[in-house]
Design an enzyme around this catalytic site. Structure first.
Site, PDB file in Angstrom:
ATOM      1  CG  HIS A   5      -2.038  -0.981   1.097  1.00  0.00           C
ATOM      2  ND1 HIS A   5      -2.361  -1.597  -0.086  1.00  0.00           N
ATOM      3  CD2 HIS A   5      -2.901  -1.478   2.018  1.00  0.00           C
ATOM      4  CE1 HIS A   5      -3.389  -2.402   0.116  1.00  0.00           C
ATOM      5  NE2 HIS A   5      -3.726  -2.362   1.381  1.00  0.00           N
ATOM      6  CE  LYS A  57     -12.736   5.180   1.557  1.00  0.00           C
ATOM      7  NZ  LYS A  57     -13.920   5.189   0.669  1.00  0.00           N
TER       8      LYS A  57
END
Length: 896
Positions: free
Chosen positions: A138, A564
């Site tokens: 990532h 999120k």
């Protein structure tokens, strides 16, 4: 006994002064004075000597593009160096604590807790524990590899100054070498001129495995063995406790650049690296095991093993006997090295699998002990055997991953070629079709035929076709896990089982070469866990697959997208409840659960101290096996320095041993039902507030204007795109740039927003602060989550955030920034009241670090906002803007 000759203040002072000298030498006195003016003004404002930051704005407004670039480079380089100073301080604390016996979370304290159990139960804990750190690619590592190499060199020189007794001449030479590295660092581009490729990311992960973890694993086992010997009269067997895994080079989700060729290259490189390390260890052993065969009895087992090697490698036998006459151990080691060289080679005689190498090491150890050389075996053979057990022939096993939509589309298109309309089927029909296909002997589709399907479908079919070849070439253990992103239905898991079956990776009953891992990351998936997993456990084909995998089901939880979607408080509570629910489901079906925690580096993505996280998991979920992601800059922070890496691994092991003991003694933790009701009330209100913020008209535009998201999306940080589809909305944006953007603007909203609203909803509903205080004191889950939120709050600076809010249009600023500020201020008040602290952050060293850093981050933030205000930027200004992102990331020591 004095262990160190320096402290962090001296390191910071001298590195800062050195950088100032380099800055002046490489630029000009005027440039140096500009940086000094900004630095002292920022400090003066923080110290209350200035009433406002206007002097900083005035200085920045008068800079030329060239001077802006120098300022950005100076402060960015400062943080790179200061991070080394703080790393060195961490090492001092570890060494001092170890010397004085005052380290928390040590293996000695874990052994003491195990000693409270019967020997049989303590052995069960050791047998159950398996920790699987999983390194991902990532893109949150903001530094170039070249820069990291130079910084590591400076770090090594600091260690020399701190831990060795040097003459004045030797000290001068070391200081000269540091000067040379800092000068070179100044002259090296900080910003990548190209986006890294997946192979670069795989090499980055490989570096930490090869150069840090490979060297420290044996030492961790040694320390645990010593600690257990001190506590137990009976010998306890320590089985495999660690297995390192990686997604770098195999994670295809959202990254079209991770091709089968990339995966195969990664497998080849990792095998070559670990074989080379083993060969090096055996060569070193050859210098140790120089025993005279005429003076020892090597034993029948050793003689048979050596004779078998002579038969296996006849071309080398004569050379070995001539080179090492009457030195049987050296003869054996030479032949073992040759067998390593032939792994994966067309020549015969190589090791067929890792068990053969392990057997050879056991033969050596047994022979040495039979000759009274126990200490030699313990010092030299046992640590290598632990490494072989941990790293195998793969260094790190690869996990494949892709989005469920890719598998569904590939299965639909491949079955359509056979006249089967999978796409129009409902969920039950899909499950029946896939189950029948897996259970029948004949293949249904031809994976090698990738014609008449879309490019995406062809890539999926090719991946599974190649998977069979990879397992045959590199061993099943090298690539035996497949994670499915955004799993929402049982068929999403069965599609992978079906494709693996068509590739002969699965042959039921009896053989299943994959752990198939659903990634549950949305609220709907988490709340539907019983439907998804229960349906699978009752499925005839999947039940056979589980039986072939030792009745163990790995389930991954997505922290990032859950946060999120729902906000910090609601997401963490949902994850906690659903972990308990998953444990109940697995228990109902007699399945052993291994949770895979998809944590990021930041608090909002599941980050925070790993030992606290492991100790705060629900008891019912702690089966002993645990897996979690290690991402981005957190990898460098945890594993860049060997002493820090060893301490980090020890803390993981301490936490998991204690957690498993606790879960065996109390399978379900004793948490008052009232506290669950409190959390439900707070989480529901927090989710509503968070979703209302995100869904308010104009918020997405405000986010785009009040953070550097557009700059971050264009940074050459990782090989994966920042957005799943390229559209501008929060749902489509990946969690990493979402968090990174808020961190850059010093408004770390994802780590605390709606916490205050949630707490107040409980208090307004008749609750009391005393109950929250009791929850904080007595419930590890609540304490850990509140402390994590407090860290995000402590890192937030709303004055700097206001500078970014000023970038937004006036109406959007007035609509959103006061709302965010109010939520933040109320969160601060609640946190300090519940925790009983004067400051949100509990850790004194972190407060000191922030106080040391904040005045130096401020000029970078203000320069960044200055550049963001400009509608037209030159190429140099664009590069400077990107450099401010790197510098702020280094200053905050966190990106996403």
């Amino acid at each position: 006994m004095r262990l160190h000759d320096r402290d962090v203040r001296q390191d910071v002072r001298e590195l800062g002064a050195l950088l100032g000298d380099v800055l002046e030498d490489q630029t000009s006195r005027s440039a140096f004075e500009t940086v000094e003016t900004l630095r002292t003004s920022a400090i003066d404002y923080r110290d209350g000597e200035l009433d406002s930051r206007q002097p900083l704005h005035d200085e920045l407004n008068g800079l030329t593009p060239d001077r802006e670039s120098i300022v950005a480079r100076a402060f960015t380089t400062y943080f790179e160096l200061i991070n080394l100073a703080e790393e060195r301080e961490r090492v001092r604390a570890i060494r001092t604590g170890s010397h004085e016996g005052t380290l928390d979370d040590s293996l000695e304290t874990a052994a003491e807790e195990l000693a409270e159990m019967d020997v049989e139960d303590a052995q069960q804990v050791l047998d159950d524990v398996l920790i699987e750190p999983t390194f991902t690619a990532h893109p949150t590592e903001a530094r170039r590899k070249t820069v990291k190499s130079k910084l590591r060199s400076v770090s090594n020189h600091l260690e020399t100054l701190d831990e060795r007794r040097l003459t004045s001449k030797e000290q001068g030479q070391v200081e000269r070498d540091i000067d040379a590295e800092v000068t070179s660092l100044w002259q090296t581009p900080q910003v990548r001129n190209r986006r890294p490729e997946p192979e670069d990311e795989a090499r980055n992960v490989q570096w930490y495995l090869e150069n840090t973890l490979f060297d420290i694993v044996g030492e961790v086992y040694d320390e645990l063995e010593d600690a257990l010997v001190d506590e137990f009269d009976d010998d306890l067997d320590i089985s495999k406790l660690f297995e390192f895994r990686s997604w770098a080079g195999s994670d295809r989700d959202g990254n079209p650049f991770v091709t089968p060729e990339v995966t195969e290259t990664t497998l080849e490189r990792q095998r070559a690296v670990v074989l080379d390390r083993y060969a090096g260890e055996l060569k070193r052993l050859s210098g140790v095991l120089s025993q005279d065969g005429a003076r020892i009895e090597v034993g029948e087992r050793f003689e048979k093993s050596l004779a078998a090697d002579f038969d296996r490698l006849p071309g080398l036998a004569e050379e070995v006997e001539e080179r090492y006459p009457d030195e049987p151990y050296r003869q054996k080691l030479k032949l073992m090295r040759e067998r390593l060289r032939r792994v994966g080679d067309v020549r015969p005689g190589g090791y067929d699998d890792i068990a053969e190498l392990q057997d050879d090491l056991d033969v050596l150890a047994q022979s040495l002990r039979a000759n009274g050389a126990d200490s030699v075996a313990e010092a030299h053979i046992d640590p290598l055997a632990r490494k072989v057990d941990t790293f195998g022939f793969s260094l790190a096993s690869l996990d494949l991953r892709d989005h469920q939509q890719m598998h569904t589309a590939a299965v639909s298109e491949a079955l359509a070629r056979e006249g089967i309309d999978y796409e129009s089927m409902d969920e039950q029909e899909r499950m029946e079709t896939l189950t029948d296909a897996v259970l029948q002997d004949e293949r249904v589709i031809d994976l090698e035929d990738q014609s008449d399907v879309s490019d995406d479908a062809a890539r999926v079919l090719e991946r599974f076709d190649r998977l069979a070849d990879w397992q045959e070439e590199f061993g099943i253990e090298a690539i035996d896990t497949y994670a499915i992103s955004m799993t929402e239905e049982p068929s999403h898991v069965m599609e992978v089982l079906f494709l693996a079956d068509q590739a002969d990776v699965v042959e039921l009953p009896g053989h299943c070469g994959l752990d198939i891992v659903p990634l549950l990351e949305t609220e709907s998936a988490l709340s539907g866990a019983r439907r998804i997993m229960g349906t699978l456990y009752e499925n005839e084909a999947y039940e056979m697959a589980l039986e072939a995998r030792n009745e163990t089901q790995e389930i991954m939880l997505g922290y990032s997208d859950s946060n999120k979607e729902n906000g910090f408080l609601a997401a963490n509570w949902s994850l906690y409840k659903n972990q308990r629910r998953l444990a109940e489901i697995c228990d109902d079906f007699d399945v052993t659960m291994r949770l895979f925690h998809g944590r990021g580096g930041s608090i909002s993505r599941g980050g925070g101290p790993m030992n606290d996280a492991l100790l705060s998991l629900p008891n019912s979920t702690v089966t002993g096996q645990v897996k979690f992601t290690e991402q981005g800059e957190a990898i460098a922070e945890k594993y860049g320095n060997q002493r820090i890496a060893e301490r980090n691994v020890e803390q993981m092991l301490n936490a998991q041993l204690r957690s498993r003991k606790r879960s065996m003694e109390q399978p379900v933790e004793d948490v008052p039902e009232e506290w669950f009701d409190v959390m439900d009330t707070m989480a529901d209100a927090a989710r509503d507030e968070y979703r209302d913020l995100l869904e308010t008209d104009g918020f997405v535009q405000y986010f785009e204007e009040a953070t550097p998201i557009t700059v971050i999306e264009n940074l050459n940080m990782g090989s994966r795109p920042a957005s799943r589809s390229g559209e501008r909305n929060v749902e489509d944006l990946r969690a990493i740039p979402w968090v990174f953007s808020w961190t850059q603007s010093r408004c770390i909203l994802p780590g605390w927003y709606a916490l205050a609203t949630g707490i107040e909803a409980y208090l307004d509903d008749g609750g009391d602060v005393e109950t929250l205080q009791d929850m904080y004191e007595e419930w590890p889950f609540f304490r850990t989550k509140l402390d994590n939120a407090a860290m995000a709050i402590g890192r937030t600076d709303m004055e700097i955030a206001a500078e970014y809010a000023d970038l937004a249009t006036d109406d959007l600023r007035e609509q959103f920034f006061p709302r965010v500020t109010d939520e933040y201020e109320r969160a601060v008040d609640h946190v300090v009241e519940i925790t009983g602290r004067d400051h949100p952050i509990d850790r004194e060293w972190l407060r000191e670090s922030l106080e040391r850093r904040n005045p130096y981050v401020d000029p970078l933030n203000l320069l960044q906002t200055h550049l963001l205000k400009q509608t037209h930027r030159t190429d140099l200004e664009e590069q400077t803007l990107r450099l401010t992102v790197k510098g702020i990331a280094a200053g905050m020591k966190n990106t996403g």
